[in-house]
Design a protein around this motif. Sequence first.
Motif, PDB file in Angstrom:
ATOM      1  N   GLN A  33       0.831  -1.208   0.000  1.00 32.72           N
ATOM      2  CA  GLN A  33       0.000   0.000   0.000  1.00 32.72           C
ATOM      3  C   GLN A  33       0.868   1.261   0.000  1.00 32.72           C
ATOM      4  OE1 GLN A  33      -3.487  -0.407  -0.179  1.00 32.72           O
ATOM      5  NE2 GLN A  33      -2.790  -2.513  -0.485  1.00 32.72           N
ATOM      6  N   GLU A  34       0.225   2.408  -0.229  1.00 32.46           N
ATOM      7  CA  GLU A  34       0.899   3.710  -0.134  1.00 32.46           C
ATOM      8  C   GLU A  34       1.483   3.884   1.266  1.00 32.46           C
ATOM      9  OE1 GLU A  34       1.282   6.119  -2.375  1.00 32.46           O
ATOM     10  OE2 GLU A  34       0.036   5.386  -4.004  1.00 32.46           O
ATOM     11  N   PRO A  35       2.600   4.576   1.422  1.00 35.17           N
ATOM     12  CA  PRO A  35       3.405   5.194   0.367  1.00 35.17           C
ATOM     13  C   PRO A  35       4.458   4.249  -0.207  1.00 35.17           C
ATOM     14  CG  PRO A  35       4.326   5.797   2.483  1.00 35.17           C
ATOM     15  CD  PRO A  35       3.159   4.884   2.762  1.00 35.17           C
ATOM     16  N   PHE A  36       4.496   3.000   0.291  1.00 30.96           N
ATOM     17  CA  PHE A  36       5.585   2.088  -0.080  1.00 30.96           C
ATOM     18  C   PHE A  36       5.408   1.527  -1.495  1.00 30.96           C
ATOM     19  CE2 PHE A  36       4.908   1.866   4.529  1.00 30.96           C
ATOM     20  CZ  PHE A  36       6.143   2.276   4.978  1.00 30.96           C
ATOM     21  N   ASN A  37       4.230   0.930  -1.741  1.00 29.18           N
ATOM     22  CA  ASN A  37       3.939   0.286  -3.038  1.00 29.18           C
ATOM     23  C   ASN A  37       4.977  -0.788  -3.381  1.00 29.18           C
ATOM     24  OD1 ASN A  37       1.799   2.082  -3.272  1.00 29.18           O
ATOM     25  ND2 ASN A  37       3.011   3.569  -4.408  1.00 29.18           N
ATOM     26  N   PHE A  38       5.394  -1.547  -2.349  1.00 25.19           N
ATOM     27  CA  PHE A  38       6.380  -2.618  -2.561  1.00 25.19           C
ATOM     28  C   PHE A  38       5.719  -3.840  -3.197  1.00 25.19           C
ATOM     29  CE2 PHE A  38       9.199  -1.241   1.305  1.00 25.19           C
ATOM     30  CZ  PHE A  38       9.626  -0.132   0.601  1.00 25.19           C
ATOM     31  N   PRO A  39       6.520  -4.709  -3.839  1.00 26.42           N
ATOM     32  CA  PRO A  39       5.955  -5.926  -4.434  1.00 26.42           C
ATOM     33  C   PRO A  39       5.778  -7.071  -3.428  1.00 26.42           C
ATOM     34  CG  PRO A  39       8.255  -5.705  -5.055  1.00 26.42           C
ATOM     35  CD  PRO A  39       7.921  -4.489  -4.262  1.00 26.42           C
ATOM     36  N   ALA A  40       5.876  -6.796  -2.134  1.00 31.48           N
ATOM     37  CA  ALA A  40       5.642  -7.806  -1.099  1.00 31.48           C
ATOM     38  C   ALA A  40       4.961  -7.138   0.083  1.00 31.48           C
ATOM     39  CB  ALA A  40       6.956  -8.443  -0.653  1.00 31.48           C
ATOM     40  N   LYS A  41       4.201  -7.917   0.845  1.00 26.90           N
ATOM     41  CA  LYS A  41       3.384  -7.345   1.925  1.00 26.90           C
ATOM     42  C   LYS A  41       4.173  -6.992   3.165  1.00 26.90           C
ATOM     43  CE  LYS A  41      -1.154  -9.249   0.827  1.00 26.90           C
ATOM     44  NZ  LYS A  41      -2.254  -8.395   1.077  1.00 26.90           N
ATOM     45  N   GLY A  42       5.296  -7.714   3.413  1.00 21.99           N
ATOM     46  CA  GLY A  42       6.016  -7.480   4.659  1.00 21.99           C
ATOM     47  C   GLY A  42       7.507  -7.728   4.536  1.00 21.99           C
ATOM     48  N   ILE A  43       8.189  -7.695   5.699  1.00 20.98           N
ATOM     49  CA  ILE A  43       9.647  -7.890   5.725  1.00 20.98           C
ATOM     50  C   ILE A  43      10.004  -9.075   6.631  1.00 20.98           C
ATOM     51  CG2 ILE A  43      10.272  -5.514   5.149  1.00 20.98           C
ATOM     52  CD1 ILE A  43      10.636  -5.021   8.213  1.00 20.98           C
ATOM     53  N   CYS A  44       9.062  -9.978   6.805  1.00 22.61           N
ATOM     54  CA  CYS A  44       9.271 -11.108   7.717  1.00 22.61           C
ATOM     55  C   CYS A  44       9.493 -12.411   6.952  1.00 22.61           C
ATOM     56  CB  CYS A  44       8.080 -11.253   8.648  1.00 22.61           C
ATOM     57  SG  CYS A  44       7.782  -9.777   9.641  1.00 22.61           S
ATOM     58  N   GLY A  45      10.037 -13.392   7.650  1.00 20.80           N
ATOM     59  CA  GLY A  45      10.288 -14.714   7.089  1.00 20.80           C
ATOM     60  C   GLY A  45      11.720 -14.900   6.655  1.00 20.80           C
ATOM     61  N   LYS A  46      12.488 -15.664   7.443  1.00 16.14           N
ATOM     62  CA  LYS A  46      13.899 -15.972   7.147  1.00 16.14           C
ATOM     63  C   LYS A  46      14.729 -14.713   6.863  1.00 16.14           C
ATOM     64  CE  LYS A  46      12.824 -20.599   5.456  1.00 16.14           C
ATOM     65  NZ  LYS A  46      12.859 -21.524   4.317  1.00 16.14           N
ATOM     66  N   PRO A  47      14.690 -13.714   7.722  1.00 12.51           N
ATOM     67  CA  PRO A  47      15.392 -12.452   7.450  1.00 12.51           C
ATOM     68  C   PRO A  47      16.907 -12.617   7.440  1.00 12.51           C
ATOM     69  CG  PRO A  47      14.611 -12.487   9.717  1.00 12.51           C
ATOM     70  CD  PRO A  47      14.044 -13.700   9.049  1.00 12.51           C
ATOM     71  N   ARG A  48      17.547 -12.002   6.463  1.00 16.12           N
ATOM     72  CA  ARG A  48      19.002 -12.106   6.329  1.00 16.12           C
ATOM     73  C   ARG A  48      19.570 -10.877   5.639  1.00 16.12           C
ATOM     74  NH1 ARG A  48      18.656 -17.888   3.921  1.00 16.12           N
ATOM     75  NH2 ARG A  48      17.401 -17.918   5.801  1.00 16.12           N
ATOM     76  N   ILE A  49      20.862 -10.671   5.853  1.00 13.38           N
ATOM     77  CA  ILE A  49      21.551  -9.513   5.274  1.00 13.38           C
ATOM     78  C   ILE A  49      22.666 -10.003   4.361  1.00 13.38           C
ATOM     79  CG2 ILE A  49      23.204  -7.672   5.868  1.00 13.38           C
ATOM     80  CD1 ILE A  49      21.399  -7.041   8.279  1.00 13.38           C
TER      81      ILE A  49
END
Length: 305
Positions: A33-49
């Motif tokens: 959704q606005e203002p992000f308009n990212f192609p994924a709903k969240g930033i969770c699940g197997k997070p890594r850098i």
Amino acid sequence: PSLEELAGVLQKGLKENFADAQVSVVDCPDLTQEPFNFPAKGICGKPRIADVGGVPYLIPIAQKEKVYDLNTVAKDIELPGAFILGAGAASSRVLGINAEFVPIVKTKTEKNPAVNGSYIAHVNPADKGCLLEKYSSKYTDCEFGLLANLYASEGQPGKVIEVKANGRTGELNFVSCLRQTLEKHYGEKPVGMGGTFIIQKGKAKLHIMPPEFSACPLNTDEDVNNWLKFFEMKAPLICQPVIVSRDPGFDLRVEHTHCFSHHGEGGHYHQDTSPDSVQYLGYFQPAELLFRIDRPKETHLVGRD
């Protein structure tokens, strides 16, 4: 560390640098959704850098042959189909020029093609101002060059750390304050996190690399700053930070943040320039794993700011 523990640590540190700071554990907002308009709903699940390449491939002299692909990176970090956010350099092989890259990509899987929501910020040849473009408006690949600091996850909804900070009273920028707070608390134990934040009010100092790589070697921070183009840009700015509290010996860039907007401004975040009125709102997730990809054999500490 747990989200609850991190929230407590970060709130304490932010209050030393901001007039008002509130950190809590919340459900990740829908980032499609606005203002992000990212192609994924969240930033969770197997997070890594992932820290890919590095500043030594850009300076003193650019090694333009250093080109990478986000779909390949997703496989390298053992998360094909990863949703990737962060900060990097655009591929001069694709663009024909040098530019800031704001990666926002849902990488490809066997079933689905990549969805590239990235931006590029470069210096407008016409007026020497900022030219921010949606990457997919011109290009179909997922390439980048030289260096990138990336936060990757499955792009799922879930619990995240929400950070609100208003009115900067200290010298540190928002990202440095978060990172140094983690370093102070966790010491030798590196803690990394990524996500997104919005500069909701105020203005900020950002840079954009010039379209031409420097023909003369850039040997000092002063050389680099004379080469870069600095701008004051206005809110709202949507920013992608990648933070590691301290380098455990992998020649990491410990903080790196790129921003985009819906009003044509974006680039590499340095600091807000309106401390009294600035408002930050961010969503973060600590990473479980760190990957170092194509680490430069010859290194230095110039140009890491």
